[in-house]
Design a protein around this motif. Structure first.
Motif, PDB file in Angstrom:
ATOM      1  N   ASP A 120       0.848  -1.188   0.000  1.00 43.66           N
ATOM      2  CA  ASP A 120       0.000   0.000   0.000  1.00 43.66           C
ATOM      3  C   ASP A 120       0.884   1.239   0.000  1.00 43.66           C
ATOM      4  O   ASP A 120       1.619   1.486   0.954  1.00 43.66           O
ATOM      5  CB  ASP A 120      -0.894  -0.018   1.244  1.00 43.66           C
ATOM      6  N   HIS A 121       0.827   2.031  -1.068  1.00 45.49           N
ATOM      7  CA  HIS A 121       1.675   3.221  -1.181  1.00 45.49           C
ATOM      8  C   HIS A 121       0.926   4.510  -0.863  1.00 45.49           C
ATOM      9  O   HIS A 121       1.441   5.601  -1.121  1.00 45.49           O
ATOM     10  CB  HIS A 121       2.295   3.301  -2.581  1.00 45.49           C
ATOM     11  N   ARG A 122      -0.276   4.417  -0.315  1.00 46.51           N
ATOM     12  CA  ARG A 122      -0.997   5.627   0.064  1.00 46.51           C
ATOM     13  C   ARG A 122      -0.292   6.327   1.218  1.00 46.51           C
ATOM     14  O   ARG A 122       0.119   5.694   2.188  1.00 46.51           O
ATOM     15  CB  ARG A 122      -2.427   5.295   0.466  1.00 46.51           C
ATOM     16  N   VAL A 123      -0.156   7.642   1.107  1.00 52.11           N
ATOM     17  CA  VAL A 123       0.472   8.435   2.158  1.00 52.11           C
ATOM     18  C   VAL A 123      -0.471   8.503   3.355  1.00 52.11           C
ATOM     19  O   VAL A 123      -1.664   8.776   3.212  1.00 52.11           O
ATOM     20  CB  VAL A 123       0.797   9.851   1.643  1.00 52.11           C
ATOM     21  N   MET A 124       0.070   8.257   4.525  1.00 55.76           N
ATOM     22  CA  MET A 124      -0.715   8.326   5.757  1.00 55.76           C
ATOM     23  C   MET A 124      -0.936   9.784   6.134  1.00 55.76           C
ATOM     24  O   MET A 124       0.016  10.542   6.312  1.00 55.76           O
ATOM     25  CB  MET A 124       0.041   7.600   6.874  1.00 55.76           C
ATOM     26  N   LEU A 125      -2.189  10.204   6.247  1.00 56.20           N
ATOM     27  CA  LEU A 125      -2.494  11.603   6.524  1.00 56.20           C
ATOM     28  C   LEU A 125      -2.372  11.903   8.016  1.00 56.20           C
ATOM     29  O   LEU A 125      -2.694  11.065   8.854  1.00 56.20           O
ATOM     30  CB  LEU A 125      -3.911  11.929   6.058  1.00 56.20           C
ATOM     31  N   PRO A 126      -1.904  13.105   8.372  1.00 53.98           N
ATOM     32  CA  PRO A 126      -1.856  13.478   9.787  1.00 53.98           C
ATOM     33  C   PRO A 126      -3.255  13.692  10.337  1.00 53.98           C
ATOM     34  O   PRO A 126      -4.187  14.031   9.598  1.00 53.98           O
ATOM     35  CB  PRO A 126      -1.059  14.783   9.783  1.00 53.98           C
ATOM     36  N   VAL A 127      -3.414  13.478  11.617  1.00 47.71           N
ATOM     37  CA  VAL A 127      -4.686  13.695  12.301  1.00 47.71           C
ATOM     38  C   VAL A 127      -4.471  14.706  13.419  1.00 47.71           C
ATOM     39  O   VAL A 127      -3.618  14.509  14.285  1.00 47.71           O
ATOM     40  CB  VAL A 127      -5.238  12.378  12.886  1.00 47.71           C
ATOM     41  N   GLY A 128      -5.219  15.794  13.392  1.00 49.76           N
ATOM     42  CA  GLY A 128      -5.103  16.796  14.444  1.00 49.76           C
ATOM     43  C   GLY A 128      -3.785  17.553  14.395  1.00 49.76           C
ATOM     44  O   GLY A 128      -3.104  17.590  13.353  1.00 49.76           O
ATOM     45  N   LEU A 129      -3.391  18.134  15.520  1.00 42.40           N
ATOM     46  CA  LEU A 129      -2.168  18.918  15.640  1.00 42.40           C
ATOM     47  C   LEU A 129      -1.383  18.462  16.867  1.00 42.40           C
ATOM     48  O   LEU A 129      -1.953  18.011  17.858  1.00 42.40           O
ATOM     49  CB  LEU A 129      -2.475  20.411  15.767  1.00 42.40           C
ATOM     50  N   HIS A 130      -0.068  18.616  16.798  1.00 45.10           N
ATOM     51  CA  HIS A 130       0.806  18.358  17.939  1.00 45.10           C
ATOM     52  C   HIS A 130       0.830  19.631  18.776  1.00 45.10           C
ATOM     53  O   HIS A 130       1.479  20.614  18.400  1.00 45.10           O
ATOM     54  CB  HIS A 130       2.203  18.000  17.440  1.00 45.10           C
ATOM     55  N   LYS A 131       0.147  19.637  19.905  1.00 42.18           N
ATOM     56  CA  LYS A 131      -0.093  20.877  20.639  1.00 42.18           C
ATOM     57  C   LYS A 131       0.883  21.137  21.782  1.00 42.18           C
ATOM     58  O   LYS A 131       0.925  22.247  22.301  1.00 42.18           O
ATOM     59  CB  LYS A 131      -1.526  20.904  21.161  1.00 42.18           C
ATOM     60  N   ASP A 132       1.641  20.143  22.200  1.00 41.22           N
ATOM     61  CA  ASP A 132       2.589  20.330  23.303  1.00 41.22           C
ATOM     62  C   ASP A 132       4.008  20.379  22.750  1.00 41.22           C
ATOM     63  O   ASP A 132       4.572  19.338  22.395  1.00 41.22           O
ATOM     64  CB  ASP A 132       2.455  19.190  24.314  1.00 41.22           C
ATOM     65  N   PRO A 133       4.618  21.567  22.667  1.00 46.28           N
ATOM     66  CA  PRO A 133       5.949  21.669  22.061  1.00 46.28           C
ATOM     67  C   PRO A 133       7.034  20.943  22.846  1.00 46.28           C
ATOM     68  O   PRO A 133       8.102  20.647  22.305  1.00 46.28           O
ATOM     69  CB  PRO A 133       6.199  23.180  22.042  1.00 46.28           C
ATOM     70  N   ASP A 134       6.773  20.643  24.111  1.00 47.94           N
ATOM     71  CA  ASP A 134       7.767  19.936  24.920  1.00 47.94           C
ATOM     72  C   ASP A 134       7.630  18.418  24.828  1.00 47.94           C
ATOM     73  O   ASP A 134       8.508  17.687  25.304  1.00 47.94           O
ATOM     74  CB  ASP A 134       7.652  20.366  26.388  1.00 47.94           C
ATOM     75  N   ALA A 135       6.550  17.950  24.236  1.00 49.17           N
ATOM     76  CA  ALA A 135       6.332  16.509  24.109  1.00 49.17           C
ATOM     77  C   ALA A 135       6.971  15.996  22.831  1.00 49.17           C
ATOM     78  O   ALA A 135       7.014  16.692  21.811  1.00 49.17           O
ATOM     79  CB  ALA A 135       4.837  16.202  24.119  1.00 49.17           C
ATOM     80  N   THR A 136       7.473  14.773  22.882  1.00 46.92           N
ATOM     81  CA  THR A 136       8.083  14.149  21.709  1.00 46.92           C
ATOM     82  C   THR A 136       7.009  13.512  20.833  1.00 46.92           C
ATOM     83  O   THR A 136       6.196  12.723  21.324  1.00 46.92           O
ATOM     84  CB  THR A 136       9.090  13.073  22.144  1.00 46.92           C
ATOM     85  N   ALA A 137       6.988  13.874  19.556  1.00 48.11           N
ATOM     86  CA  ALA A 137       6.082  13.228  18.608  1.00 48.11           C
ATOM     87  C   ALA A 137       6.609  11.821  18.297  1.00 48.11           C
ATOM     88  O   ALA A 137       7.808  11.555  18.417  1.00 48.11           O
ATOM     89  CB  ALA A 137       5.988  14.049  17.333  1.00 48.11           C
ATOM     90  N   VAL A 138       5.718  10.934  17.886  1.00 44.85           N
ATOM     91  CA  VAL A 138       6.103   9.548  17.596  1.00 44.85           C
ATOM     92  C   VAL A 138       5.525   9.129  16.251  1.00 44.85           C
ATOM     93  O   VAL A 138       4.354   9.398  15.953  1.00 44.85           O
ATOM     94  CB  VAL A 138       5.605   8.587  18.695  1.00 44.85           C
TER      95      VAL A 138
END
Length: 210
Positions: A37-55
């Motif tokens: 499956d080559h479909r690009v995974m779309l982001p959901v929502g926003l990363h709202k805590d600048p001190d938290a690590t995204a995963v």
């Protein structure tokens, strides 16, 4: 009907290299076995805590990763970006644990026309697992972890897997997005179904949400 086009507007938002045109060659209709499956995974929502690590899920052993993390527009507004301004890009050299080789890059991008603020990371180590930090300044930085397993990315985060960073070729399947107008940029990111194609597309396809 499938339309083949490079998403120039999307590349501008995400701080990517402008993609080449997709190959319009006709499909011969022969498929053997299940296809990745080559479909690009779309982001959901926003990363709202600048001190938290995204995963995000880390790439397969034969592929590298482009990571994007979308954050609230108020960050760009506080930096002086206004709707009438052009895009702004603040580049930096990422640090990694474990260490990244030379060739990695990262940036914080403001796209006023769509009120979009995003981080972008190029992670050049195939199969990399670890945490990468983009230190644009002492007060403006973000970390992202490329993790094991089929996990769901955190809010606002997405990742593309490729064999190299030579070019990024998208196939856009919805003709409503063909024009790439500034007012459509947010929908291009969060709603438009698109595929990552071309010779350097990851053989394993793209990660999907569990």
């Amino acid at each position: 009907m499938t339309h083949h086009t490079p998403l120039l507007a999307l590349a501008l938002i995400a701080g990517m290299t402008l993609p080449a045109a997709a190959d319009p060659a006709a499909d011969d209709g022969v498929l053997i076995g299940p296809q990745p499956d080559h479909r690009v995974m779309l982001p959901v929502g926003l990363h709202k805590d600048p001190d938290a690590t995204a995963v995000v899920p880390g790439p397969t052993l034969d592929c590298v990763a482009k990571v994007q993390v979308f954050v609230p527009w108020k960050i760009c507004r506080a930096m002086g970006s206004r709707v009438e301004d052009g895009p702004r890009r603040y580049e930096a050299y990422p640090t990694g644990s474990p260490a990244l080789p030379h060739g990695g890059s990262c940036a914080f991008v403001c796209t006023p026309a769509a009120k979009l603020a995003s981080w972008s990371f190029l992670v050049p180590t195939p199969g990399y697992r670890g945490t990468v930090t983009c230190p644009v300044s002492r007060d403006l930085q973000l970390s992202v972890t490329l993790a094991e397993g089929p996990l769901a990315p955190t809010d606002g985060a997405t990742v593309h897997w490729q064999t190299d960073f030579g070019e990024t070729v998208y196939t856009l399947t919805d003709p409503a997005f063909m024009e790439g107008r500034p007012e459509d940029f947010e929908r291009l990111i969060f709603e438009a179904e698109r595929r990552l194609d071309g010779e350097n597309a990851c053989p394993a396809g793209q990660p999907r949400r569990p």
